[in-house]
Design a protein around this motif. Structure first.
Motif, PDB file in Angstrom:
ATOM      1  N   PHE A   7      -0.346   5.364  -9.124  1.00 31.93           N
ATOM      2  CA  PHE A   7      -0.308   4.350  -8.273  1.00 31.93           C
ATOM      3  C   PHE A   7       0.157   2.900  -8.660  1.00 31.93           C
ATOM      4  CE2 PHE A   7      -3.653   7.181  -6.570  1.00 31.93           C
ATOM      5  CZ  PHE A   7      -2.993   7.416  -5.221  1.00 31.93           C
ATOM      6  N   TRP A   8       0.022   2.571  -9.697  1.00 31.52           N
ATOM      7  CA  TRP A   8       0.436   1.208 -10.426  1.00 31.52           C
ATOM      8  C   TRP A   8       0.877   1.308 -11.785  1.00 31.52           C
ATOM      9  CZ3 TRP A   8       1.348  -3.086  -7.371  1.00 31.52           C
ATOM     10  CH2 TRP A   8       1.511  -4.303  -8.125  1.00 31.52           C
ATOM     11  N   GLY A   9       1.871   0.626 -12.015  1.00 34.21           N
ATOM     12  CA  GLY A   9       2.346   0.996 -13.553  1.00 34.21           C
ATOM     13  C   GLY A   9       2.707  -0.321 -13.924  1.00 34.21           C
ATOM     14  N   TRP A  10       2.536  -1.505 -13.279  1.00 35.61           N
ATOM     15  CA  TRP A  10       3.078  -2.838 -13.804  1.00 35.61           C
ATOM     16  C   TRP A  10       4.516  -2.818 -14.000  1.00 35.61           C
ATOM     17  CZ3 TRP A  10      -0.509  -6.621 -13.122  1.00 35.61           C
ATOM     18  CH2 TRP A  10      -1.698  -6.325 -12.988  1.00 35.61           C
ATOM     19  N   MET A  41       0.568  -1.169  -0.012  1.00 35.86           N
ATOM     20  CA  MET A  41      -0.122  -0.074  -0.157  1.00 35.86           C
ATOM     21  C   MET A  41       0.869   1.048   0.011  1.00 35.86           C
ATOM     22  SD  MET A  41      -2.894  -1.256   2.721  1.00 35.86           S
ATOM     23  CE  MET A  41      -3.423   0.441   3.090  1.00 35.86           C
ATOM     24  N   PHE A  42       1.731   1.451   0.755  1.00 32.90           N
ATOM     25  CA  PHE A  42       2.719   2.459   1.130  1.00 32.90           C
ATOM     26  C   PHE A  42       3.677   2.849  -0.371  1.00 32.90           C
ATOM     27  CE2 PHE A  42       2.435   1.959   5.795  1.00 32.90           C
ATOM     28  CZ  PHE A  42       1.283   2.687   5.741  1.00 32.90           C
ATOM     29  N   GLY A  43       3.838   1.416  -0.857  1.00 35.59           N
ATOM     30  CA  GLY A  43       4.743   1.567  -2.156  1.00 35.59           C
ATOM     31  C   GLY A  43       4.127   2.355  -3.265  1.00 35.59           C
ATOM     32  N   TRP A  49       3.887   5.908  -2.505  1.00 35.52           N
ATOM     33  CA  TRP A  49       5.007   6.622  -2.849  1.00 35.52           C
ATOM     34  C   TRP A  49       5.112   6.769  -4.372  1.00 35.52           C
ATOM     35  CZ3 TRP A  49      10.388   4.080  -1.531  1.00 35.52           C
ATOM     36  CH2 TRP A  49      11.309   5.257  -1.777  1.00 35.52           C
ATOM     37  N   ALA A  50       4.687   5.521  -4.890  1.00 34.53           N
ATOM     38  CA  ALA A  50       4.671   5.632  -6.653  1.00 34.53           C
ATOM     39  C   ALA A  50       3.786   6.950  -7.099  1.00 34.53           C
ATOM     40  CB  ALA A  50       4.168   4.474  -7.027  1.00 34.53           C
ATOM     41  N   GLU A  51       2.753   7.198  -6.391  1.00 33.67           N
ATOM     42  CA  GLU A  51       1.908   8.230  -6.989  1.00 33.67           C
ATOM     43  C   GLU A  51       2.420   9.473  -6.922  1.00 33.67           C
ATOM     44  OE1 GLU A  51      -0.760  11.315  -7.327  1.00 33.67           O
ATOM     45  OE2 GLU A  51       0.177  10.585  -5.387  1.00 33.67           O
ATOM     46  N   TRP A  79       6.135  -8.056  -8.740  1.00 35.56           N
ATOM     47  CA  TRP A  79       6.556  -9.432  -7.980  1.00 35.56           C
ATOM     48  C   TRP A  79       6.206  -9.012  -6.357  1.00 35.56           C
ATOM     49  CZ3 TRP A  79       7.886 -14.131  -8.183  1.00 35.56           C
ATOM     50  CH2 TRP A  79       8.245 -14.627  -9.570  1.00 35.56           C
ATOM     51  N   THR A  80       6.230  -8.070  -5.893  1.00 33.69           N
ATOM     52  CA  THR A  80       5.686  -7.636  -4.677  1.00 33.69           C
ATOM     53  C   THR A  80       4.364  -7.846  -4.575  1.00 33.69           C
ATOM     54  OG1 THR A  80       7.012  -5.514  -4.678  1.00 33.69           O
ATOM     55  CG2 THR A  80       5.315  -5.659  -3.125  1.00 33.69           C
TER      56      THR A  80
END
Length: 369
Positions: free
Chosen positions: A304-307, A291-293, A296-298, A313-314
């Protein structure tokens, strides 16, 4: 780079080397404890068998049945103990009698509490491990001072800090649970991590790339390190569970006990239960890591998610451990199947940290290699 930073980096490397050396001596002490205790238990077994044979020779034939029945009743009472409370016999002979009556040759307490027995090699090994952790902490702290930031910005720092957390968590758990039987495996893994960090992933003290210069580094990575440390403990326990399960089945089938040192390890069921509890805690930590990753990515990349391979793998690790917890809690996946699923989850953690970091390009390719 200022000279003080270089000096602190050199001190850190020296502390890491000293910590690895101390862990190595502790590893030898833990292994010595297993070997010495196994030899002692075999001697006790032989003596108990001789005493039993001598006692049987002195019992009159007519009294044999009654005496045997009374002995069985006493043995059953010893094994059962007070209702709802696991007991550890107070002497080595009682250990042997209890283990043989249970059919698995077990001497460790299923509740993994400390007994009155104090084995010198085990005490020395624990003391050396505490010393090693203190030196290791000095290495991590001086690395942080030298770099002017938290010391987990590349694979070298993640490995050295991760090894420290693994051993520190082991010692903390050791306060309540007698997990000295795990010492050889936990300390051995810490030595491997330190050697790999120094040989394959060494990185000089330096600044972070812009994407890592965020307070989310402390939040995200610290939880990931702690969760990985707990997964390391459960990996060792699951591996021992498989060995113990095979041993117990062999003894129950009338075979010989070829792994005498495993009598110092709790039963496969006790290992499985504790591993399940620790995995549940680590899974919560890994959920927050995911969740925190994403948060942070955003902030760093605007999504939030970019594959990204690391992100995928996380999530795979999260799915494996979620499947493990669900299967064991609701689908009856116990015993060796649960142990193997826990091991697969940890192998995914190792793959994510090593292979993904080294051979897959992506936004997370800042391991310092």
């Amino acid at each position: 780079m200022f000279p003080i930073n270089e000096t602190m980096g050199q001190y850190s490397e020296l502390f890491m080397l000293l910590a690895a050396g101390t862990y190595t001596v502790a590893f030898i002490a833990f292994a010595w404890d297993l070997a010495k205790s196994s030899k002692m238990l075999r001697a006790v077994d032989l003596r108990a068998a001789e005493l039993a044979a001598a006692e049987a020779a002195r019992v009159p034939v007519g009294a044999g049945v009654g005496a045997s029945s009374a002995a069985v009743d006493r043995a059953d009472s010893d094994v059962a103990g007070p209702v709802g409370r696991a007991e550890r016999p107070s002497s080595s002979v009682a250990h042997t009698a209890t283990g043989n009556a249970a059919g698995i040759g077990q001497t460790a307490d299923g509740a993994m509490r400390y007994s009155a027995e104090r084995r010198a090699p085990a005490r020395v090994a624990v003391a050396l491990t505490v010393l090693g952790v203190a030196i290791h902490a000095a290495g991590v702290i001086t690395r942080a001072i030298g770099s002017g930031r938290v010391p987990w910005g590349n694979m070298y720092e993640f490995l050295t800090t991760g090894a420290f957390v693994v051993v520190a968590v082991f010692l903390v758990v050791l306060i309540k649970r007698d997990l000295r039987f795990l010492g050889t495996f936990v300390v051995g893994l810490a030595i491997i991590m330190l050697v790999a960090a120094s040989v394959a992933y060494w990185t000089p003290v330096g600044h972070l790339v812009p994407a890592l210069q965020s307070y989310w580094l402390i939040i995200h990575v610290s939880i990931a390190v702690m969760s990985s440390a707990l997964f390391t403990l459960t990996f060792a326990m699951s591996a021992l569970q498989l060995v113990q399960s095979h041993r117990q089945k062999a003894i129950a089938a009338g075979g010989s006990d070829k792994l005498g040192f495993m009598r110092l390890v709790p039963s496969a069921l006790s290992l499985e239960n504790l591993s399940y509890r620790i995995n549940a805690i680590a899974f919560v930590g890994w959920t927050f890591t995911l969740m925190f990753g994403a948060i942070w990515a955003e902030k760093a990349w605007g999504r939030f998610w970019g594959w990204d391979t690391k992100e995928v793998w996380t999530f795979v690790i999260w799915v494996v451990y979620a499947g493990y917890l669900h299967a064991r809690a609701t689908r009856g996946w116990t015993g060796t199947r649960a142990a193997w699923l826990s091991i697969v989850g940890y192998l995914c953690v190792v793959f994510n940290f090593t292979i993904v970091n080294q051979f897959f390009n992506g936004l997370h390719s800042y391991s310092g290699l």
